[in-house]
Design a protein around this motif. Structure first.
Motif, mmCIF file in Angstrom:
data_model
loop_
_atom_site.group_PDB
_atom_site.id
_atom_site.type_symbol
_atom_site.label_atom_id
_atom_site.label_comp_id
_atom_site.label_asym_id
_atom_site.label_seq_id
_atom_site.Cartn_x
_atom_site.Cartn_y
_atom_site.Cartn_z
ATOM 1 N N VAL A 215 12.124 -10.206 9.008
ATOM 2 C CA VAL A 215 12.406 -8.815 8.438
ATOM 3 C C VAL A 215 11.631 -8.865 7.151
ATOM 4 N N VAL A 216 10.726 -7.592 7.021
ATOM 5 C CA VAL A 216 10.393 -7.215 5.700
ATOM 6 C C VAL A 216 10.875 -5.940 5.299
ATOM 7 N N SER A 217 11.569 -6.065 3.961
ATOM 8 C CA SER A 217 12.043 -4.570 3.450
ATOM 9 C C SER A 217 11.623 -4.468 2.151
ATOM 10 N N ASP A 218 11.675 -3.383 1.739
ATOM 11 C CA ASP A 218 11.421 -2.779 0.444
ATOM 12 C C ASP A 218 12.254 -1.437 -0.313
ATOM 13 N N GLU A 219 12.249 -1.372 -1.379
ATOM 14 C CA GLU A 219 13.217 -0.123 -2.016
ATOM 15 C C GLU A 219 12.147 0.966 -2.144
ATOM 16 N N GLY A 220 11.187 1.175 -1.374
ATOM 17 C CA GLY A 220 9.994 2.203 -1.521
ATOM 18 C C GLY A 220 10.578 3.459 -1.048
ATOM 19 N N ARG A 221 9.591 4.099 -0.884
ATOM 20 C CA ARG A 221 9.654 5.910 -0.199
ATOM 21 C C ARG A 221 10.095 5.780 1.173
ATOM 22 N N GLY A 222 10.262 4.613 1.921
ATOM 23 C CA GLY A 222 10.362 4.855 3.449
ATOM 24 C C GLY A 222 9.012 4.866 4.289
ATOM 25 N N ILE A 223 9.093 5.158 5.283
ATOM 26 C CA ILE A 223 7.910 5.140 6.153
ATOM 27 C C ILE A 223 7.585 6.733 6.439
ATOM 28 N N LEU A 224 6.592 7.089 5.770
ATOM 29 C CA LEU A 224 6.277 8.475 5.901
ATOM 30 C C LEU A 224 4.825 8.516 5.992
ATOM 31 N N PRO A 225 4.514 9.824 6.845
ATOM 32 C CA PRO A 225 2.951 9.798 7.003
ATOM 33 C C PRO A 225 2.204 10.063 5.582
ATOM 34 N N ARG A 226 0.970 9.513 5.398
ATOM 35 C CA ARG A 226 0.336 9.670 4.157
ATOM 36 C C ARG A 226 -1.158 9.915 4.354
ATOM 37 N N PRO A 227 -1.465 11.570 4.275
ATOM 38 C CA PRO A 227 -2.813 11.788 4.467
ATOM 39 C C PRO A 227 -3.944 11.100 3.802
ATOM 40 N N ASP A 228 -3.618 10.402 2.579
ATOM 41 C CA ASP A 228 -4.665 9.754 1.811
ATOM 42 C C ASP A 228 -4.525 8.309 2.073
ATOM 43 N N SER A 229 -3.819 8.022 2.986
ATOM 44 C CA SER A 229 -3.896 6.578 3.547
ATOM 45 C C SER A 229 -5.248 5.831 3.234
ATOM 46 N N PRO A 230 -5.129 4.586 2.578
ATOM 47 C CA PRO A 230 -6.573 3.907 2.602
ATOM 48 C C PRO A 230 -6.769 3.200 3.795
ATOM 49 N N GLY A 231 -5.761 2.886 4.559
ATOM 50 C CA GLY A 231 -5.898 1.910 5.755
ATOM 51 C C GLY A 231 -6.275 2.973 7.017
ATOM 52 N N LEU A 232 -6.476 2.404 8.153
ATOM 53 C CA LEU A 232 -6.845 2.939 9.322
ATOM 54 C C LEU A 232 -5.652 3.258 10.391
ATOM 55 N N GLY A 233 -4.474 3.122 9.775
ATOM 56 C CA GLY A 233 -3.155 3.266 10.510
ATOM 57 C C GLY A 233 -2.980 2.302 11.850
ATOM 58 N N LEU A 234 -3.660 1.110 11.838
ATOM 59 C CA LEU A 234 -3.507 0.123 12.764
ATOM 60 C C LEU A 234 -2.479 -0.712 12.712
ATOM 61 N N GLY A 235 -1.841 -1.015 11.432
ATOM 62 C CA GLY A 235 -1.001 -2.183 11.080
ATOM 63 C C GLY A 235 0.277 -2.056 12.030
ATOM 64 N N LEU A 236 0.995 -1.141 12.189
ATOM 65 C CA LEU A 236 2.219 -0.891 12.879
ATOM 66 C C LEU A 236 1.947 -1.125 14.528
ATOM 67 N N VAL B 99 0.631 -1.167 -0.114
ATOM 68 C CA VAL B 99 0.081 -0.041 -0.070
ATOM 69 C C VAL B 99 0.939 1.246 0.109
ATOM 70 N N HIS B 100 1.973 1.049 0.769
ATOM 71 C CA HIS B 100 2.794 2.594 0.953
ATOM 72 C C HIS B 100 3.965 2.681 0.201
ATOM 73 N N ALA B 101 4.795 1.419 0.140
ATOM 74 C CA ALA B 101 6.057 1.717 -0.453
ATOM 75 C C ALA B 101 6.399 2.366 -1.821
ATOM 76 N N TYR B 102 5.349 1.943 -2.834
ATOM 77 C CA TYR B 102 5.844 2.338 -4.192
ATOM 78 C C TYR B 102 4.494 2.974 -4.648
ATOM 79 N N PRO B 103 4.454 4.417 -4.476
ATOM 80 C CA PRO B 103 3.443 5.282 -5.013
ATOM 81 C C PRO B 103 3.372 5.018 -6.481
ATOM 82 N N ASP B 104 2.374 5.636 -7.244
ATOM 83 C CA ASP B 104 2.323 5.638 -8.523
ATOM 84 C C ASP B 104 2.018 4.208 -9.230
ATOM 85 N N GLY B 105 1.567 3.257 -8.335
ATOM 86 C CA GLY B 105 1.245 2.051 -8.866
ATOM 87 C C GLY B 105 2.570 1.163 -9.327
ATOM 88 N N ASP B 106 3.690 1.517 -8.960
ATOM 89 C CA ASP B 106 4.890 0.662 -9.170
ATOM 90 C C ASP B 106 4.854 -0.837 -8.328
#
Length: 159
Positions: free
Chosen positions: A101-122, A76-83
């Protein structure tokens, strides 16, 4: 690795360097494109890993849920623009503790005001895991590192 969130259950901890060393030769490694359907693949793989390593059912349920949440965050969060860049998962069992360990090469852990989730995962992962660390590894990848103590017995069960 920079720590943004950590240990929910205080007690003796292994030094961060030692935990990193543990996964230099993990028992399990899987890298897949960060797509929704691959979250189920990872969850299923952890079911098999739990059977192979003889992880107790109660602990395996927690591990699978936490890993599902971490992988869903990548999708949901690591790769914006549908990548759909890579989503890597590794795990190792050492001294009665499973480190995932779960890792990715995405944009990092940043706040996202348009997040589709409830923010309860972490927060959910922090509740399920013995320790949780968020940060960037030495390859500049975003990393969620979870440790699950497998030796403890659930509340209400005899030791």
């Amino acid at each position: 690795m920079g720590i943004l969130a950590a240990d929910e259950n205080p007690g003796p901890r292994t030094a961060r360097h030692d935990r990193h060393q543990e996964l230099l030769t993990p028992d399990f490694e899987l890298t897949l494109p960060a797509r929704a359907e691959n979250v189920a693949v990872v969850r299923h793989a952890f079911g098999g890993l739990g059977d192979a390593l003889d992880v107790p059912d109660h602990a395996l349920a927690d591990v699978k849920l936490a890993v599902t949440e971490a992988c869903t965050n990548v999708v949901v969060h690591a790769y914006p623009d549908g990548d759909d860049g890579p989503m890597a998962v590794s795990a190792g069992l050492r001294d009665g503790a499973l480190t995932v360990v779960v890792s990715d090469e995405g944009r990092g852990i940043l706040p996202r005001p348009d997040s589709p989730g409830l923010g309860l995962g972490l927060p959910l992962i922090a509740t399920l895991a013995s320790t949780l660390e968020l940060g960037t590894n030495d390859r500049e990848q975003t990393e969620v590192r979870m440790t699950f103590e497998l030796e403890r017995t659930p509340e209400g069960e005899p030791a």
